[in-house]
Design an enzyme around this catalytic site. Structure first.
Site, mmCIF file in Angstrom:
data_model
loop_
_atom_site.group_PDB
_atom_site.id
_atom_site.type_symbol
_atom_site.label_atom_id
_atom_site.label_comp_id
_atom_site.label_asym_id
_atom_site.label_seq_id
_atom_site.Cartn_x
_atom_site.Cartn_y
_atom_site.Cartn_z
ATOM 1 N N HIS A 204 35.441 32.640 38.499
ATOM 2 C CA HIS A 204 36.414 33.372 39.204
ATOM 3 C C HIS A 204 36.033 33.907 40.576
ATOM 4 C CE1 HIS A 204 35.037 37.729 38.325
ATOM 5 N NE2 HIS A 204 34.018 37.147 37.976
ATOM 6 N N CYS B 116 41.659 35.748 43.673
ATOM 7 C CA CYS B 116 41.403 35.155 42.314
ATOM 8 C C CYS B 116 42.695 34.135 41.640
ATOM 9 C CB CYS B 116 41.486 36.545 41.369
ATOM 10 S SG CYS B 116 43.277 37.285 41.323
ATOM 11 N N HIS C 271 44.053 40.423 37.588
ATOM 12 C CA HIS C 271 43.031 39.688 37.746
ATOM 13 C C HIS C 271 43.175 38.456 36.933
ATOM 14 C CE1 HIS C 271 39.321 38.270 39.439
ATOM 15 N NE2 HIS C 271 38.490 38.272 38.330
#
Length: 337
Positions: free
Chosen positions: A312, A252, A300
């Protein structure tokens, strides 16, 4: 003595000087009223609002319908060219032994021609006639016929090989000519398509981008954000690999780092660090290009695209993709541009 009563005179009209004064005042009053109206926008022509992004998109869609047949024609010619190039290569491979056989056969014909030119057929006939071997004249003539037949067969074989070679070469030459024309057509069509796409794209406002793999995005005010969004969206479909920062796999924070690196902005490959590498903004202030973080531990991060979605790298087994930001606990937004 009676006197005549005094005469009453009607009021006289204003003099010419006074009349001119009134006219000038009236004109000035009209001028002032008109000026005030213009200043208030009462007399201006109705303004035409610039077309919205959706209207421009509709125009592009309509013109794209006209462009797509040209693109498909390009695809058709390109596929034909590829097929012909395969045929051309097969013919070239086939012609190598044909050319060799043709050359050998022509050399053989040359040997026969040279021998007859030097010796002449009468010498062979003479040799047969004076031969010491027993046999009748009839047998000797049959032998001569066999020799002639053998030579005729040799020459016929040579001509057959040569003609086959020439036929194949003619096919190859036609293919090469067709390929050249197709390549020129492709170059012209590609130039036309590229020019038209450039023209259509230029119709969009600078703040609107249409990145591959992502929805259309409007209102991207930062050029760095536009680059980052386009870069991140181009990775849609690439696999998630923990610790990866591209160019073919990402985690990420690796994806957001990679996206902004393309825009000349350096981010640390760690969500906690990226949280502090920009300015915090509220959800109502968030705009495309902002980083969006999740979880109280900031485990995240994604790149916000607006309208509640982001691009993402989710997790192992899920490639880079566009998703809603509402599927995880939202921590906040950070603007790095």
């Amino acid at each position: 003595m009676a006197t005549t009563p005094p005469q009453r005179h009607a009021p006289s009209a204003p003099s010419g000087r006074r009349a001119g004064f009134f006219h000038r005042m009236a004109r000035r009053l009209v001028t002032l009223v008109a000026a005030a109206a213009v200043g208030a926008g009462m007399l201006t022509a109705p303004a035409h609002a610039a077309p919205s992004v959706d209207e421009i998109d509709a125009q592009i869609d309509k013109q794209w319908e006209q462009l797509e047949p040209t693109i498909e024609q390009f695809n058709k010619v390109r596929s034909q060219l590829r097929a012909n190039q395969k045929k051309s290569k097969a013919l070239k491979d086939k012609m190598v032994p044909l050319e060799l056989a043709s050359t050998l056969a022509m050399n053989k014909v040359g040997d026969i021609a040279a021998r007859y030119y030097i010796q002449g057929p009468s010498q062979e006939l003479g040799a047969l006639l004076v031969s010491t071997k027993p046999g009748t004249l009839a047998e000797q003539l049959v032998m001569l016929d066999r020799i002639a037949d053998d030579q005729r067969r040799q020459i016929a074989g040579v001509l057959k090989v040569r003609d086959e070679y020439n036929r194949q070469k003619e096919k190859l030459d036609e293919l090469i000519e067709l390929e050249t024309k197709q390549q020129n057509d492709l170059a012209a069509k590609k130039k036309q398509i590229d020019s038209e796409i450039k023209r259509l794209t230029a119709m969009l406002p600078v703040t609107s981008i249409r990145p591959a793999g992502c929805p259309k995005i409007d209102g991207v005010v930062s050029s760095a954000a536009r680059t980052a969004i386009a870069t991140a969206c181009a990775q849609v479909g690439d696999p998630y690999v923990w610790g990866a920062t591209g160019p073919n796999a990402f985690d990420c924070s690796g994806l957001t780092q990679y996206a902004y690196k393309a825009a000349g902005i350096s981010l640390t490959h760690f969500t906690g660090a990226q949280w502090n590498e920009g300015r915090k903004v509220s959800r109502s202030e968030a705009r495309p290009g902002d980083l969006v973080f999740f979880g109280s531990d900031l485990h995240h991060v994604g790149l916000y695209l607006g309208n509640g979605v982001m691009v993402h790298a989710p997790r192992t087994g899920k490639p880079v993709q566009v998703s809603s930001i509402n599927t995880q606990p939202l921590a906040g937004f950070v603007r790095v541009t």
